[in-house]
Design a protein around this motif. Sequence first.
Motif, PDB file in Angstrom:
ATOM      1  N   HIS A   1      50.885  42.584  36.417  1.00  0.00           N
ATOM      2  CA  HIS A   1      49.684  43.417  36.249  1.00  0.00           C
ATOM      3  C   HIS A   1      48.501  42.738  36.914  1.00  0.00           C
ATOM      4  CE1 HIS A   1      49.322  40.654  32.849  1.00  0.00           C
ATOM      5  NE2 HIS A   1      48.081  41.073  32.605  1.00  0.00           N
TER       6      HIS A   1
ATOM      7  N   HIS B   1      45.454  41.624  36.083  1.00  0.00           N
ATOM      8  CA  HIS B   1      44.465  40.683  35.524  1.00  0.00           C
ATOM      9  C   HIS B   1      44.415  39.377  36.326  1.00  0.00           C
ATOM     10  CE1 HIS B   1      44.426  42.775  31.320  1.00  0.00           C
ATOM     11  NE2 HIS B   1      43.596  43.345  32.184  1.00  0.00           N
TER      12      HIS B   1
ATOM     13  N   ASP C   1      44.124  36.336  35.537  1.00  0.00           N
ATOM     14  CA  ASP C   1      44.930  35.184  35.098  1.00  0.00           C
ATOM     15  C   ASP C   1      46.414  35.357  35.453  1.00  0.00           C
ATOM     16  OD1 ASP C   1      44.888  37.204  33.008  1.00  0.00           O
ATOM     17  OD2 ASP C   1      45.942  35.768  31.732  1.00  0.00           O
ATOM     18  N   HIS C   2      46.741  36.433  36.174  1.00  0.00           N
ATOM     19  CA  HIS C   2      48.114  36.630  36.666  1.00  0.00           C
ATOM     20  C   HIS C   2      48.155  36.763  38.185  1.00  0.00           C
ATOM     21  CE1 HIS C   2      49.817  37.282  32.585  1.00  0.00           C
ATOM     22  NE2 HIS C   2      48.526  37.456  32.360  1.00  0.00           N
TER      23      HIS C   2
ATOM     24  N   HIS D   1      48.897  47.384  27.878  1.00  0.00           N
ATOM     25  CA  HIS D   1      47.942  46.275  28.091  1.00  0.00           C
ATOM     26  C   HIS D   1      47.057  46.641  29.282  1.00  0.00           C
ATOM     27  CE1 HIS D   1      46.439  42.180  28.301  1.00  0.00           C
ATOM     28  NE2 HIS D   1      46.863  42.070  29.541  1.00  0.00           N
TER      29      HIS D   1
ATOM     30  N   ASP E   1      52.202  40.469  30.005  1.00  0.00           N
ATOM     31  CA  ASP E   1      51.381  40.530  28.795  1.00  0.00           C
ATOM     32  C   ASP E   1      51.706  41.756  27.950  1.00  0.00           C
ATOM     33  OD1 ASP E   1      50.198  38.222  29.673  1.00  0.00           O
ATOM     34  OD2 ASP E   1      48.196  39.070  29.978  1.00  0.00           O
TER      35      ASP E   1
HETATM   36 ZN    ZN Z   1      46.668  40.431  31.028  1.00  0.00          ZN
END
Ligand code: ZN
Length: 255
Positions: free
Chosen positions: A56, A58, A60-61, A114, A133
């Motif tokens: 996904h 975000h 932090d990914h 999410h 997540d």
């Molecule tokens: Zn996430």
Amino acid sequence: MPAQTRLFLCLKDNFGVLLHDPESGATAAIDAPEAAPIEAALKATGWRLSDILVTHHHADHTGGIAELKQRHRCRVVAPHGEAARIPLVDATVRENDEVQVGSLRGRVLETPGHTAGHISYVFPADKLAFVGDTLFSIGCGRVIEGTPEMMWQSLLKLRALPDDTRIYCGHEYTKANVAFAKTVEPDNAALRARETEVEKLLAAREPTIPSTMGAEKAANPFLRADVPGVAKSVGLAGNPAWKVFAEIRERKNRS
Ligand code: ZN
Ligand code: FE
């Protein structure tokens, strides 16, 4: 030949994981929280990065994608619905699409909630699932872009995987998740056993994942919203499972 994996921490509490095909030498990073720990894992294993499989959008990914792509010229595979928000995407995938990492064959499951386009990658022959997540050990992701009903359906899709599927998730949140889960099911013996196991792992500075789907089904309250005792425990006996799920998620948000 069976797949090999290498798990390590990134950023504050993200997991990085490499998936390696010994037959071809291909190696995928599942998500790219940050480049440096992924480079360190590649160096330690001697593996060559061929792919990044993104769950996904975000940061932090995805924060490590640009740097890794520049250095390794690897292929970036991303969910169809989020490609515009992810850097340097080479291929987009949807429900049931096949994703190959060398000779390893994965399958895409759309698991929204999410984020609206979140996907998971399942490698059935190796009994591996990379769930980002959506599902955590003894927890699940916050419902940010989707609805509780959507997230519950995504969790049911993952719950249908074989019990011996090893579950790799995006974050080391297990300790806090166990503490919360005990407020929902204080008498769940599988949860108590998981608590003991998690304490031991963390004391030894080991990660608490991979978990297995069988273990999660027995102890993760977010996968147990259709268990009558769980509904009763949150004061929603007789209600649809997604409403029970929504209540548990809401309580976790406030915890
Ligand atoms: Zn996430
Ligand atoms: Fe995350």
